[in-house]
Design an enzyme around this catalytic site. Sequence first.
Site, PDB file in Angstrom:
ATOM      1  N   CYS A  22       3.747 -24.383  40.226  1.00 39.84           N
ATOM      2  CA  CYS A  22       3.746 -23.092  39.715  1.00 39.84           C
ATOM      3  C   CYS A  22       4.829 -22.300  40.052  1.00 39.84           C
ATOM      4  O   CYS A  22       5.334 -22.249  41.210  1.00 39.84           O
ATOM      5  CB  CYS A  22       2.413 -22.656  40.409  1.00 39.84           C
ATOM      6  SG  CYS A  22       2.222 -20.566  39.743  1.00 39.84           S
ATOM      7  N   LYS A  59      -1.249  -4.156   3.179  1.00 40.07           N
ATOM      8  CA  LYS A  59      -1.871  -5.418   2.657  1.00 40.07           C
ATOM      9  C   LYS A  59      -2.273  -6.250   3.924  1.00 40.07           C
ATOM     10  O   LYS A  59      -1.420  -6.963   4.341  1.00 40.07           O
ATOM     11  CB  LYS A  59      -0.846  -6.058   1.752  1.00 40.07           C
ATOM     12  CG  LYS A  59      -1.377  -7.043   0.813  1.00 40.07           C
ATOM     13  CD  LYS A  59      -0.656  -7.491  -0.064  1.00 40.07           C
ATOM     14  CE  LYS A  59      -0.976  -8.663  -1.084  1.00 40.07           C
ATOM     15  NZ  LYS A  59      -1.500  -9.629  -0.546  1.00 40.07           N
ATOM     16  N   GLU A 112      -1.562   1.316   0.735  1.00 40.39           N
ATOM     17  CA  GLU A 112      -2.428   0.970   1.690  1.00 40.39           C
ATOM     18  C   GLU A 112      -1.583  -0.526   2.416  1.00 40.39           C
ATOM     19  O   GLU A 112      -0.703  -1.152   1.631  1.00 40.39           O
ATOM     20  CB  GLU A 112      -3.822   0.220   1.325  1.00 40.39           C
ATOM     21  CG  GLU A 112      -4.584   1.310   0.603  1.00 40.39           C
ATOM     22  CD  GLU A 112      -5.747   0.993  -0.113  1.00 40.39           C
ATOM     23  OE1 GLU A 112      -6.093  -0.117  -0.019  1.00 40.39           O
ATOM     24  OE2 GLU A 112      -6.059   1.600  -1.376  1.00 40.39           O
ATOM     25  N   TYR A 116     -11.468  -2.127   1.150  1.00 44.01           N
ATOM     26  CA  TYR A 116     -10.423  -1.345   0.399  1.00 44.01           C
ATOM     27  C   TYR A 116     -10.758  -1.163  -1.107  1.00 44.01           C
ATOM     28  O   TYR A 116     -10.018  -0.632  -1.857  1.00 44.01           O
ATOM     29  CB  TYR A 116      -9.049  -1.905   0.390  1.00 44.01           C
ATOM     30  CG  TYR A 116      -8.957  -3.596   0.238  1.00 44.01           C
ATOM     31  CD1 TYR A 116      -9.249  -4.033  -0.912  1.00 44.01           C
ATOM     32  CD2 TYR A 116      -8.546  -4.304   1.447  1.00 44.01           C
ATOM     33  CE1 TYR A 116      -9.275  -5.404  -1.198  1.00 44.01           C
ATOM     34  CE2 TYR A 116      -8.586  -5.665   1.191  1.00 44.01           C
ATOM     35  CZ  TYR A 116      -8.928  -6.216  -0.033  1.00 44.01           C
ATOM     36  OH  TYR A 116      -8.939  -7.619  -0.547  1.00 44.01           O
ATOM     37  N   CYS A 168       3.561 -19.172  42.432  1.00 42.87           N
ATOM     38  CA  CYS A 168       3.198 -19.168  43.697  1.00 42.87           C
ATOM     39  C   CYS A 168       3.682 -20.430  44.353  1.00 42.87           C
ATOM     40  O   CYS A 168       3.581 -20.813  45.666  1.00 42.87           O
ATOM     41  CB  CYS A 168       1.593 -19.145  43.998  1.00 42.87           C
ATOM     42  SG  CYS A 168       0.819 -20.645  43.044  1.00 42.87           S
ATOM     43  N   LYS A 184       5.949  -6.379  -1.379  1.00 38.95           N
ATOM     44  CA  LYS A 184       6.241  -7.371  -0.318  1.00 38.95           C
ATOM     45  C   LYS A 184       7.498  -6.964   0.547  1.00 38.95           C
ATOM     46  O   LYS A 184       8.450  -6.081  -0.172  1.00 38.95           O
ATOM     47  CB  LYS A 184       6.329  -8.784  -0.978  1.00 38.95           C
ATOM     48  CG  LYS A 184       5.307  -9.228  -1.396  1.00 38.95           C
ATOM     49  CD  LYS A 184       4.307  -9.832  -0.427  1.00 38.95           C
ATOM     50  CE  LYS A 184       3.356 -10.505  -0.988  1.00 38.95           C
ATOM     51  NZ  LYS A 184       3.170 -12.091  -0.935  1.00 38.95           N
ATOM     52  N   CYS A 202      -3.566 -16.917  42.755  1.00 37.07           N
ATOM     53  CA  CYS A 202      -2.013 -16.915  42.456  1.00 37.07           C
ATOM     54  C   CYS A 202      -1.821 -15.492  41.542  1.00 37.07           C
ATOM     55  O   CYS A 202      -2.442 -15.163  40.830  1.00 37.07           O
ATOM     56  CB  CYS A 202      -1.757 -18.103  41.543  1.00 37.07           C
ATOM     57  SG  CYS A 202      -0.144 -18.021  40.617  1.00 37.07           S
TER      58      CYS A 202
HETATM   59  S1  IVH Z   1      -6.846  -4.546  -3.882  1.00 35.83           S
HETATM   60  C1  IVH Z   1      -6.976  -5.397  -7.848  1.00 35.83           C
HETATM   61  N1  IVH Z   1      -6.011  -3.804  -1.391  1.00 35.83           N
HETATM   62  O1  IVH Z   1      -4.345  -8.983  -1.385  1.00 35.83           O
HETATM   63  C2  IVH Z   1      -6.904  -5.141  -6.525  1.00 35.83           C
HETATM   64  N2  IVH Z   1      -5.909  -6.115  -1.957  1.00 35.83           N
HETATM   65  O2  IVH Z   1      -2.736 -10.445  -3.248  1.00 35.83           O
HETATM   66  C3  IVH Z   1      -6.887  -6.257  -5.758  1.00 35.83           C
HETATM   67  N3  IVH Z   1      -5.481  -7.340   0.069  1.00 35.83           N
HETATM   68  O3  IVH Z   1      -7.053 -10.675  -3.201  1.00 35.83           O
HETATM   69  C4  IVH Z   1      -7.259  -6.098  -4.285  1.00 35.83           C
HETATM   70  N4  IVH Z   1      -5.123  -5.714   1.468  1.00 35.83           N
HETATM   71  O4  IVH Z   1      -7.310 -10.328  -0.820  1.00 35.83           O
HETATM   72  C5  IVH Z   1      -6.015  -4.618  -2.071  1.00 35.83           C
HETATM   73  N5  IVH Z   1      -5.434  -2.883   0.677  1.00 35.83           N
HETATM   74  C6  IVH Z   1      -5.742  -3.993  -0.081  1.00 35.83           C
HETATM   75  C7  IVH Z   1      -5.481  -5.303   0.329  1.00 35.83           C
HETATM   76  C8  IVH Z   1      -5.641  -6.428  -0.716  1.00 35.83           C
HETATM   77  C9  IVH Z   1      -5.040  -7.104   1.436  1.00 35.83           C
HETATM   78  C10 IVH Z   1      -5.374  -8.778  -0.469  1.00 35.83           C
HETATM   79  C11 IVH Z   1      -6.636  -9.054  -1.232  1.00 35.83           C
HETATM   80  C12 IVH Z   1      -6.100  -9.586  -2.757  1.00 35.83           C
HETATM   81  C13 IVH Z   1      -4.841  -9.857  -2.370  1.00 35.83           C
HETATM   82  C14 IVH Z   1      -3.729  -9.757  -3.737  1.00 35.83           C
END
Ligand code: IVH
Length: 649
Positions: free
Chosen positions: A390, A94, A92, A204, A393, A296, A413
């Site tokens: 401007c 983030k 998914e 999520y 114009c 990341k 304008c």
């Molecule tokens: S799962 C135990 N899914 O990322 C599972 N978190 O760094 C924890 N976040 O606190 C969350 N998108 O605020 C999950 N698709 C996603 C997410 C997600 C953003 C954030 C969430 C979490 C933080 C952790």
Amino acid sequence: MLDKPTLTDAAYDKLFRELQALERDHPELRDEDSPTARVGAEVGESHLTKHTHLVPMASLDNAFDEAELAEWDARLRKLVGDAVDADGYCCELKIDGAAVSLTYRDGTLAVGATRGNGTVGEDVTANLRTIADIPRHLDGTGWPAEIEIRGEIYMTFDGFERMNEERVRAGEDVFTNPRNSAAGALRQKDPRESAKKPLRFYGYAFAVPGTDALPFATQWELLETLASWGIPVAPHRKACPTLDAVHEWARSVEQVIRAELPFAIDGGVVKVNRLALQSELGVVGGRVPRWAVARKFAPDIAETILLDIEVQVGRTGALTPRAVLAPVEVGGATINYATLHNFELVAEKDLRIGDAVQVKRAGEVIPQILGPIPARRTGEERVVQVPTHCPVCGTAAVRDEEEVASYCPNVACAGRRIEALAHFASRDGMDIRGLSYQRLEQLIAAGLVKDAADLYTLTVEQVLTLERFAEKSAEQLVAAIAASRAQPLARLLNALGIRHVGAESAKLLARSFGSMDALAQATVEEIEALHGVGHTIAESVHDWAHDPAVRDLVARLAAAGVRMDEPRAVAADGVFKGMKIVLTGTLPTLSRGQATELVENAGGKVTSSVSKATDLVVAGAEAGSKLEKAEQLGITVIDEAELLRRLGA
Ligand code: IVH
């Protein structure tokens, strides 16, 4: 301030990992106040009540590259072996926002809370109720009696930019990124303040008390189920059978998808798909689950040269600087431009043309200049001048003493055109679905549209001459524009972009004067007499209403059938007086908000579930269980066209 970080995320991650390693090697140094022992922000002194989450909201470990992701996978395989292969992984986006938990009892939103320290958060129910993405009642069936749906509050770049523009206009500080502003907006004291912010939500995760049976067995099904209950779920998710497939997904997100997203992400999240395996793997040290990891991406700061500073004309005529950069790759995308908000900021940062600068993709897409690197100056750099005219114009720029921006006072304008039209069509304006910035650019380039009134004379045939339009999309666009004729005066006033007048003042003006004519005839004193309207707004509205170009535009809009008055609070004699109406599915042109407004203005009440008490169901595409139920109960079901016909729109 809490929501203003002093470190970049990448720098924080690095320090955090060093601390983790240090504590691993020297357990005697561990401290219960250490950041490694905490999850997220502490709940500080605050105006908000506390809320204890059903199950603590965990945080995630990071994997910065494919090797680290493989290490994570190897660790979990040591515990559960190849059982992972049966259902693979769920990947998914983030979402880079603020985590919240939404408690639904019997399908109705009862409490919404921030993550806080993971165990105890803050009750922000009233603020969350103002967010259209968050349903008050769950759709469909199968939800447990009590559940906590977790997800992320975020802002789109577009919403974020517009909010910052408004802030610049109001002389307020700009927010540095969508995440901080989402987090701040969520904790506002006054829900009306939160309501003004463009907050969105994606779900999520999910928690239930005890061992209640869940109607799904994998994370993938969980997401599908959330979606079927009316909870928005982020796009680009993928069920990956193997780790190689996960790597491939992450590469495509980093290199392609990330740059195209309308909101910020700070990586991907890879989860073991089977929920039973997730519980088997459990959580380490009360902080992070073993079954999920944040993937990341490469750091998003780079160095380049500031080639020039161009002047752009905003919709209200504000002249804003835009940095032209020597193309540079940051976080997987090449950037050529950066936003600079206003000339004061340019002076504050002491940016000079020719400077070596550090740029960051703030929240991934909108690049920002962090600052110049003075040590690299050669003496050839040029100081930037505030524009006196401007650039489009040529009209002499006007500078308000109280304001940071100078602006072009010419309403006609051409430089203001696209911005003005985009604002006209925006969600807070006439809310014209499908009329995106790109489409406006096409319409303007083809000479079909110069101002808002031209929109209402567009024909399907004309739209079809543009690239990327098919019969259906052209028809939909023209229909969406036509539907916006019925928008109340408050929206029209906001949409027309009067200097100093935002959505709230527009509502006030519309309700107080009732019609465009009455407003146009009002004196500055009469406008100023309204509670909540100061002299600046009153003068601005008065000048606007007496500008011949404005008068002409308004007359053409009126001639095109655009509504010029504000409906009474509740129409006592409306066609839907006293009726309970359910909206379900996606309507072809009206957004849910618009349809609700229309029904309410006609005296009806929009309710979320179908029962014997329901008088009417308005169904659009993909209407599911509500439509079935209405049919079972023999309740009249109509479509959007019929709704509009009954409303006389
Ligand atoms: S799962 C135990 N899914 O990322 C599972 N978190 O760094 C924890 N976040 O606190 C969350 N998108 O605020 C999950 N698709 C996603 C997410 C997600 C953003 C954030 C969430 C979490 C933080 C952790």
